[in-house]
Design a protein around this motif. Sequence first.
Motif, PDB file in Angstrom:
ATOM      1  N   UNK A  31      11.216  -0.988  -6.068  1.00 10.23           N
ATOM      2  CA  UNK A  31      11.189  -0.308  -4.767  1.00 10.23           C
ATOM      3  C   UNK A  31      10.482   1.035  -4.895  1.00 10.23           C
ATOM      4  N   UNK A  32       9.350   1.032  -5.552  1.00 11.43           N
ATOM      5  CA  UNK A  32       8.584   2.249  -5.844  1.00 11.43           C
ATOM      6  C   UNK A  32       8.248   3.011  -4.567  1.00 11.43           C
ATOM      7  N   UNK A  33       8.654   4.239  -4.515  1.00 12.58           N
ATOM      8  CA  UNK A  33       8.439   5.070  -3.327  1.00 12.58           C
ATOM      9  C   UNK A  33       6.960   5.158  -2.967  1.00 12.58           C
ATOM     10  N   UNK A  34       6.098   5.309  -3.967  1.00 12.16           N
ATOM     11  CA  UNK A  34       4.683   5.511  -3.673  1.00 12.16           C
ATOM     12  C   UNK A  34       4.007   4.216  -3.223  1.00 12.16           C
ATOM     13  N   UNK A  35       4.351   3.107  -3.846  1.00  9.33           N
ATOM     14  CA  UNK A  35       3.767   1.823  -3.452  1.00  9.33           C
ATOM     15  C   UNK A  35       4.159   1.469  -2.020  1.00  9.33           C
ATOM     16  N   UNK A  36       5.343   1.887  -1.602  1.00  8.45           N
ATOM     17  CA  UNK A  36       5.780   1.627  -0.234  1.00  8.45           C
ATOM     18  C   UNK A  36       4.960   2.399   0.791  1.00  8.45           C
ATOM     19  N   UNK A  87       2.780  -3.633  -7.059  1.00 10.67           N
ATOM     20  CA  UNK A  87       2.958  -4.550  -5.941  1.00 10.67           C
ATOM     21  C   UNK A  87       3.443  -3.754  -4.747  1.00 10.67           C
ATOM     22  N   UNK A  88       2.789  -3.947  -3.635  1.00 17.44           N
ATOM     23  CA  UNK A  88       3.138  -3.226  -2.421  1.00 17.44           C
ATOM     24  C   UNK A  88       4.031  -4.098  -1.553  1.00 17.44           C
ATOM     25  N   UNK A  89       4.499  -3.528  -0.484  1.00 12.62           N
ATOM     26  CA  UNK A  89       5.370  -4.265   0.418  1.00 12.62           C
ATOM     27  C   UNK A  89       6.816  -4.068   0.030  1.00 12.62           C
ATOM     28  N   UNK A  90       7.627  -5.012   0.413  1.00 15.66           N
ATOM     29  CA  UNK A  90       9.044  -4.887   0.123  1.00 15.66           C
ATOM     30  C   UNK A  90       9.521  -6.143  -0.581  1.00 15.66           C
ATOM     31  N   UNK A  91      10.048  -6.071  -1.758  1.00 13.08           N
ATOM     32  CA  UNK A  91      10.186  -4.838  -2.533  1.00 13.08           C
ATOM     33  C   UNK A  91       8.901  -4.525  -3.301  1.00 13.08           C
TER      34      UNK A  91
END
Length: 181
Positions: free
Chosen positions: A102-107, A143-147
């Motif tokens: 759940x990387x803050x930056x990738x989100x 990887x972007x998105x959730x999670x």
Amino acid sequence: MATREGPELIGLAQRTLRDLRLRVAGASGGGPDALREAGYAGAPSLFDAFEQWLEERGFGRAEDLEIDDFSQRAGEFFENAGWGGVTFRSLHDALAVIDVEDCWEAQLHGEGERGCHLTTGTLAGFLGCLADYPVGVMEIECSTGSPARCRFLAGNAEMLEHAYERIARGESWETIGAGEF
């Protein structure tokens, strides 16, 4: 102006960070390098906050922790700071592997955007506060998105260059370092 003792930290909204990242990435001459440098520049304050956090909980100093204790405590600290679930582990005693679930930056990534450059620079500076040599960090999965989950390798320049060359040849990152250093 009143001052307070302790690390120089300030909380920012994720939307603010996203907008800032997009503006820096789009600026001429800026981009990923500028984001990594900004993360690196702020890392000593983050490390100071970690040291204070450890002290307040009776864990002592980061440099005195065994690797497993450091990994657990640093993971707790980063998660409490809103980074997501962060784990640190050793790869064949040659490199460190840092996973951010759940990387803050990738989100915060916009359309077609890849790479967690602020995180990369911050991790390099943070770990460099512990090491007696400059620490480099390389993002090997994003990887972007959730999670969103991102993975980073950390080590000295020689180790990371070797890891980069092997990964670029198509080798798995898990095999890097076994009996090599």
